[in-house]
Design a protein around this motif. Structure first.
Motif, PDB file in Angstrom:
ATOM      1  N   UNK A 296       0.884  -1.180   0.120  1.00 32.03           N
ATOM      2  CA  UNK A 296      -0.017  -0.047  -0.004  1.00 32.03           C
ATOM      3  C   UNK A 296       1.040   1.084  -0.026  1.00 32.03           C
ATOM      4  N   UNK A 297       0.300   2.396  -0.225  1.00 31.27           N
ATOM      5  CA  UNK A 297       1.069   3.790  -0.280  1.00 31.27           C
ATOM      6  C   UNK A 297       0.530   4.563   0.828  1.00 31.27           C
ATOM      7  N   UNK A 298       1.224   5.270   1.589  1.00 31.83           N
ATOM      8  CA  UNK A 298       0.910   5.800   2.512  1.00 31.83           C
ATOM      9  C   UNK A 298      -0.044   6.929   2.136  1.00 31.83           C
ATOM     10  N   UNK A 299      -1.182   6.892   3.017  1.00 32.13           N
ATOM     11  CA  UNK A 299      -2.381   7.706   2.960  1.00 32.13           C
ATOM     12  C   UNK A 299      -2.221   9.272   2.935  1.00 32.13           C
ATOM     13  N   UNK A 300      -1.173   9.686   3.869  1.00 29.89           N
ATOM     14  CA  UNK A 300      -1.043  11.119   4.278  1.00 29.89           C
ATOM     15  C   UNK A 300       0.527  11.515   4.184  1.00 29.89           C
ATOM     16  N   UNK A 301       0.957  12.732   4.189  1.00 29.83           N
ATOM     17  CA  UNK A 301       2.098  13.131   4.208  1.00 29.83           C
ATOM     18  C   UNK A 301       2.919  12.525   5.465  1.00 29.83           C
ATOM     19  N   UNK A 302       2.130  12.609   6.585  1.00 33.18           N
ATOM     20  CA  UNK A 302       2.792  12.238   7.891  1.00 33.18           C
ATOM     21  C   UNK A 302       3.116  10.729   7.837  1.00 33.18           C
ATOM     22  N   UNK A 303       2.094  10.078   7.242  1.00 33.93           N
ATOM     23  CA  UNK A 303       2.492   8.559   6.939  1.00 33.93           C
ATOM     24  C   UNK A 303       3.698   8.394   6.327  1.00 33.93           C
ATOM     25  N   UNK A 304       3.920   9.017   5.167  1.00 37.15           N
ATOM     26  CA  UNK A 304       4.928   8.978   4.496  1.00 37.15           C
ATOM     27  C   UNK A 304       6.065   8.904   4.943  1.00 37.15           C
ATOM     28  N   UNK A 305       6.227  10.235   5.929  1.00 40.44           N
ATOM     29  CA  UNK A 305       7.495  10.682   6.628  1.00 40.44           C
ATOM     30  C   UNK A 305       7.699   9.491   7.784  1.00 40.44           C
ATOM     31  N   UNK A 306       6.611   8.937   8.330  1.00 37.83           N
ATOM     32  CA  UNK A 306       6.767   7.933   9.264  1.00 37.83           C
ATOM     33  C   UNK A 306       7.561   6.726   8.602  1.00 37.83           C
ATOM     34  N   UNK A 307       7.163   6.515   7.505  1.00 39.52           N
ATOM     35  CA  UNK A 307       7.396   5.209   6.668  1.00 39.52           C
ATOM     36  C   UNK A 307       8.885   5.259   6.338  1.00 39.52           C
ATOM     37  N   UNK A 308       9.446   6.556   5.644  1.00 36.18           N
ATOM     38  CA  UNK A 308      10.693   6.735   5.333  1.00 36.18           C
ATOM     39  C   UNK A 308      11.518   6.730   6.674  1.00 36.18           C
ATOM     40  N   UNK A 309      11.104   7.330   7.846  1.00 34.51           N
ATOM     41  CA  UNK A 309      12.073   7.128   8.830  1.00 34.51           C
ATOM     42  C   UNK A 309      12.195   5.607   9.152  1.00 34.51           C
ATOM     43  N   UNK A 310      11.176   4.882   9.069  1.00 33.45           N
ATOM     44  CA  UNK A 310      11.359   3.351   9.374  1.00 33.45           C
ATOM     45  C   UNK A 310      12.283   2.785   8.469  1.00 33.45           C
ATOM     46  N   UNK A 311      12.268   3.280   7.181  1.00 31.92           N
ATOM     47  CA  UNK A 311      13.114   2.932   6.054  1.00 31.92           C
ATOM     48  C   UNK A 311      14.451   3.186   6.444  1.00 31.92           C
ATOM     49  N   UNK A 312      14.788   4.181   6.801  1.00 32.88           N
ATOM     50  CA  UNK A 312      16.077   4.675   7.443  1.00 32.88           C
ATOM     51  C   UNK A 312      16.576   3.730   8.272  1.00 32.88           C
ATOM     52  N   UNK A 313      15.554   3.458   9.693  1.00 31.56           N
ATOM     53  CA  UNK A 313      16.079   2.651  10.612  1.00 31.56           C
ATOM     54  C   UNK A 313      16.439   1.100  10.130  1.00 31.56           C
ATOM     55  N   UNK A 314      15.548   0.836   9.070  1.00 32.55           N
ATOM     56  CA  UNK A 314      15.869  -0.704   8.326  1.00 32.55           C
ATOM     57  C   UNK A 314      17.022  -0.606   7.612  1.00 32.55           C
ATOM     58  N   UNK A 315      17.192   0.505   7.137  1.00 26.76           N
ATOM     59  CA  UNK A 315      18.460   0.838   5.984  1.00 26.76           C
ATOM     60  C   UNK A 315      17.931   0.174   4.580  1.00 26.76           C
ATOM     61  N   UNK A 316      16.643   0.523   4.161  1.00 26.27           N
ATOM     62  CA  UNK A 316      16.218   0.414   3.150  1.00 26.27           C
ATOM     63  C   UNK A 316      16.015   1.510   2.173  1.00 26.27           C
ATOM     64  N   UNK A 317      17.266   1.522   1.560  1.00 27.21           N
ATOM     65  CA  UNK A 317      17.584   2.653   0.533  1.00 27.21           C
ATOM     66  C   UNK A 317      16.660   2.682  -0.579  1.00 27.21           C
ATOM     67  N   UNK A 318      15.939   1.586  -1.042  1.00 30.06           N
ATOM     68  CA  UNK A 318      15.321   1.513  -2.254  1.00 30.06           C
ATOM     69  C   UNK A 318      13.860   2.517  -2.008  1.00 30.06           C
ATOM     70  N   UNK A 319      13.341   1.926  -0.886  1.00 29.94           N
ATOM     71  CA  UNK A 319      11.941   2.825  -0.400  1.00 29.94           C
ATOM     72  C   UNK A 319      12.557   4.227  -0.062  1.00 29.94           C
ATOM     73  N   UNK A 320      13.358   4.602   0.253  1.00 25.40           N
ATOM     74  CA  UNK A 320      13.630   5.779   0.565  1.00 25.40           C
ATOM     75  C   UNK A 320      13.702   6.589  -0.831  1.00 25.40           C
ATOM     76  N   UNK A 321      14.679   6.112  -1.728  1.00 23.72           N
ATOM     77  CA  UNK A 321      14.657   6.777  -3.112  1.00 23.72           C
ATOM     78  C   UNK A 321      13.407   6.648  -3.872  1.00 23.72           C
ATOM     79  N   UNK A 322      12.592   5.645  -3.842  1.00 25.40           N
ATOM     80  CA  UNK A 322      11.347   5.645  -4.620  1.00 25.40           C
ATOM     81  C   UNK A 322      10.271   6.368  -4.192  1.00 25.40           C
ATOM     82  N   UNK A 323      10.348   7.020  -2.829  1.00 24.69           N
ATOM     83  CA  UNK A 323       9.359   8.058  -2.264  1.00 24.69           C
ATOM     84  C   UNK A 323       9.951   9.398  -2.134  1.00 24.69           C
TER      85      UNK A 323
END
Length: 166
Positions: free
Chosen positions: A27-54
């Motif tokens: 799914x895609x984050x429904x709000x800007x805050x949800x996207x920011x939180x998911x990007x924070x999680x991606x930084x924590x989990x070292x998921x560079x692909x997600x950070x780049x794709x968003x």
């Protein structure tokens, strides 16, 4: 990360009910805050692909590499949001995050701008009111922002009394 573990975005929800579906592409984050939180999680989990794709294609870096990133993100606080709702096209999320690196604690204060493209939220850019070391081996630096959130320097606030806020 297990779907039944607490989400690394500090929402208090389970990963499988919070950022997990976004990071897995379900799914895609429904709000800007949800996207920011998911990007924070991606930084924590070292998921560079997600950070780049968003990241908005106009401003996104060509390469992201977290392999040598030794930061351990220790907290996230949402300061405010402007717009960024499910019906909005733009949004701003202000947050403060702390991370540990080599015995030091750093504060990362960011004001991020987001925009919706084809129904999907993307990170545009940010300004950084503060980014720097606030503690060394657990001792707060006297000129760092006070951890109580007063906006004062530690030495002019809680450091004056010799104690930290609870």
């Amino acid at each position: 990360m297990d779907a039944f573990e607490t989400c690394p975005c500090w929402s208090g929800q389970l990963f499988g009910q919070c950022c997990g579906p976004h990071l897995s592409g379900q799914s895609s984050p429904p709000t800007a805050e949800a996207l920011m939180r998911s990007r924070f999680s991606a930084f924590q989990l070292r998921n560079a692909d997600y950070v780049r794709d968003t990241w908005d294609p106009v401003s996104r870096p060509k390469h992201l590499n977290f392999e040598q990133d030794e930061r351990v993100w220790s907290s996230l606080e949402i300061v405010s949001t402007i717009g960024g709702g499910e019906q909005d096209e733009r949004g701003v999320v202000e947050f403060k995050a702390k991370y540990e690196l080599g015995g030091d604690t750093y504060l990362f204060h960011e004001i991020s701008r987001f925009s919706r493209h084809a129904g999907r939220w993307l990170y545009l850019d940010a300004s950084f009111p503060f980014h720097g070391k606030i503690a060394h081996q657990g001792q707060y630096l006297k000129n760092a922002p006070c951890p109580c959130g007063s906006g004062k320097k530690f030495k002019k606030c809680c450091g004056r009394n010799g104690h930290l806020p609870h």
